[in-house]
Design an enzyme around this catalytic site. Structure first.
Site, PDB file in Angstrom:
ATOM      1  CB  THR A 161      80.776 -47.417 116.015  1.00 10.42           C
ATOM      2  OG1 THR A 161      80.024 -46.209 116.012  1.00 10.42           O
ATOM      3  CG2 THR A 161      82.247 -47.104 116.200  1.00 10.42           C
ATOM      4  N   GLY A 187      79.250 -65.229 112.049  1.00 10.36           N
ATOM      5  CA  GLY A 187      78.626 -66.067 111.036  1.00 10.36           C
ATOM      6  C   GLY A 187      77.109 -65.974 111.038  1.00 10.36           C
ATOM      7  CB  THR A 188      74.614 -65.918 113.776  1.00  9.79           C
ATOM      8  OG1 THR A 188      75.116 -67.129 114.343  1.00  9.79           O
ATOM      9  CG2 THR A 188      73.102 -65.889 113.908  1.00  9.79           C
ATOM     10  CG  HIS A 238      83.928 -67.880 117.094  1.00 17.28           C
ATOM     11  ND1 HIS A 238      83.576 -69.029 117.764  1.00 17.28           N
ATOM     12  CD2 HIS A 238      82.865 -67.561 116.331  1.00 17.28           C
ATOM     13  CE1 HIS A 238      82.343 -69.375 117.424  1.00 17.28           C
ATOM     14  NE2 HIS A 238      81.890 -68.498 116.560  1.00 17.28           N
ATOM     15  CB  CYS A 274      68.318 -79.080 122.213  1.00 17.24           C
ATOM     16  SG  CYS A 274      67.110 -79.190 123.462  1.00 17.24           S
ATOM     17  CD  GLN A 331      82.625 -75.327 111.637  1.00 20.05           C
ATOM     18  OE1 GLN A 331      83.767 -75.758 111.784  1.00 20.05           O
ATOM     19  NE2 GLN A 331      81.911 -74.891 112.659  1.00 20.05           N
ATOM     20  CG  ASN A 344      77.704 -77.063 111.659  1.00 17.77           C
ATOM     21  OD1 ASN A 344      77.105 -77.069 110.585  1.00 17.77           O
ATOM     22  ND2 ASN A 344      77.089 -77.217 112.811  1.00 17.77           N
TER      23      ASN A 344
END
Ligand code: PLP
Length: 393
Positions: free
Chosen positions: A238, A69-70, A202, A326, A180, A152
């Site tokens: 790849t 996702g990032t 995931h 954090c 999400q 999220n």
């Protein structure tokens, strides 16, 4: 362990692991190779792409595999922005104030380093962006809007089709972070209404480090990784064949079970909520009651430190999450809850409980009892003060 943090990550589904193993053991061919092992790997990647496309009612050539996702969020924002800037289509990006850090930090980078001007839209008390608010924020120089499908932290659902329609009427591209939402709610109408959509493996029983970005046909978008010709020359490298196979299986299973599983999870979530409400006073729900993901319960226990609560629950074998941890390990008050109007104190007293396919009614009962016990313990001496404060307001 009672695992109640499925919004953070999900256990790998057994059928996903089974499906991946052959590609980790003998099926190691490079999909770009022309001999049989390469062709087999390519066939597996193509099959997974078709599954994702079908689950979104899109064409396979609109699906690009990423590392999660990032990366998908980074690519969507950086790629769309840089091309728009180069073509003189504007440098302003509008997003919601409750986006995931994968979006917010990318926007900060674009603003500080690349010359973007970023506008973060306020949300209402449920965490939802009102279409009128977006409409008012769109100016001539706007090139991109990014609003997540489901939050999220609190699971609130955004009116994506309506918001995307507003952007399109002004010729502005629309991206949604559906990390999400994908695999947890029907996505067809949403995918049909946006230009760019991020997903992650995931969060639905697939492997970590897998994901995809939807780039609809004709949407102007820069390549993200430069190198080989993979992913139609837009994302070199790849392919993670076993991971992509796992993502495909997870998506197929999620799609197959969607209706029954979301109903089941909503029932478990509501059971947990009601049992907690009965067991302890002053339990506040964060986010919308009905316009939320089926698996998400975000609760504020006034007078209780969420951090301490989570540590004590961990000691009892219950894994739950807070808004956002954090790097220092200390809990920052969630930017999502703050944007929804919760006080710093309320945000620091909120925890996120997210259920998944392996949770049972028994576990909900057990978790409710344990959470109630710990909350009572932590509140010793402060319950009367909370009651008095509640009465005064
Ligand atoms: N966007 C949202 C809404 C998320 O919840 C997450 C993960 O928590 C991400 C993006 C990042 O996804 P990934 O962990 O696959 O990089």
């Amino acid at each position: 362990m009672i695992y109640l943090d499925h919004a953070a990550t999900t256990p790998l589904r057994p059928e996903v692991l089974e499906g991946m193993l052959p590609y980790l053991r003998q099926g190691y061919g490079n999909p770009s190779a022309m001999y049989a092992a390469g062709r087999e790997a390519k066939r597996a990647v193509t099959a997974a792409r078709e599954i994702i496309a079908q689950s979104l009612s899109l064409h396979p050539d609109e699906i690009y595999f990423t590392s999660g996702g990032t990366e998908s969020d980074n690519w969507a924002l950086v790629g769309a922005f840089e091309l728009a800037k180069a073509e003189g289509r504007g440098t302003r990006i509008v997003a919601s104030a409750v986006e995931h850090h994968a979006v917010l930090e990318t926007l900060r980078y674009l603003e500080e380093v690349r010359g973007a001007s970023v506008c973060l839209l306020p949300v209402d008390g449920d965490g939802v962006v009102h279409p009128r608010v977006l409409s008012e924020a769109l100016r001539e120089d706007c090139c991109l809007v990014s609003i997540m499908t489901a939050n999220n932290e609190v699971g609130s659902l955004q009116p994506i089709a309506a918001l995307a329609d507003i952007a399109h009427r002004r010729n502005v591209l629309f991206h949604t972070d559906a990390v999400q939402a994908y695999g947890h709610m029907p996505m067809g109408d949403i995918a049909a209404s946006v230009d760019l959509l991020s997903g992650s493996g995931h969060k639905l029983g697939g492997p970590k480090g897998t994901g995809f970005l939807v780039i609809r046909r004709g949407v102007p978008m820069r390549a993200f990784f430069h190198g080989g010709a993979q992913e139609k020359r837009r994302r070199a490298g790849t392919e993670n064949v076993a991971g992509i196979v796992g993502l495909g299986i997870a998506a197929a299973v999620a799609q197959r079970d969607l209706e029954a599983e979301t109903e089941r999870e909503a029932r478990l979530r509501d059971q947990l909520y009601h049992q907690l409400q009965e067991a302890i006073p002053h339990v506040m729900l964060n986010g919308s009651r009905d316009q939320r993901l089926a698996n998400n319960l975000n609760l504020c226990f006034p007078g209780v430190s969420a951090e301490t609560l989570l540590i004590l629950l961990d000691q009892r074998g219950i894994a739950a999450g807070a808004g956002a941890a954090c790097a220092s390990g200390a809990l920052e008050p969630s930017h999502v809850l703050r944007a929804m109007g919760r006080s710093v104190e309320e945000a620091r007293s909120s925890v996120r409980l997210t259920v998944g396919p392996d949770n049972t009614e028994e576990e909900m009962k057990d978790a409710a009892e344990q959470i109630a016990e710990v909350v009572r313990h932590l509140r010793k001496g402060v319950t009367d003060r909370i009651s008095a404060e509640k009465e005064a307001t």
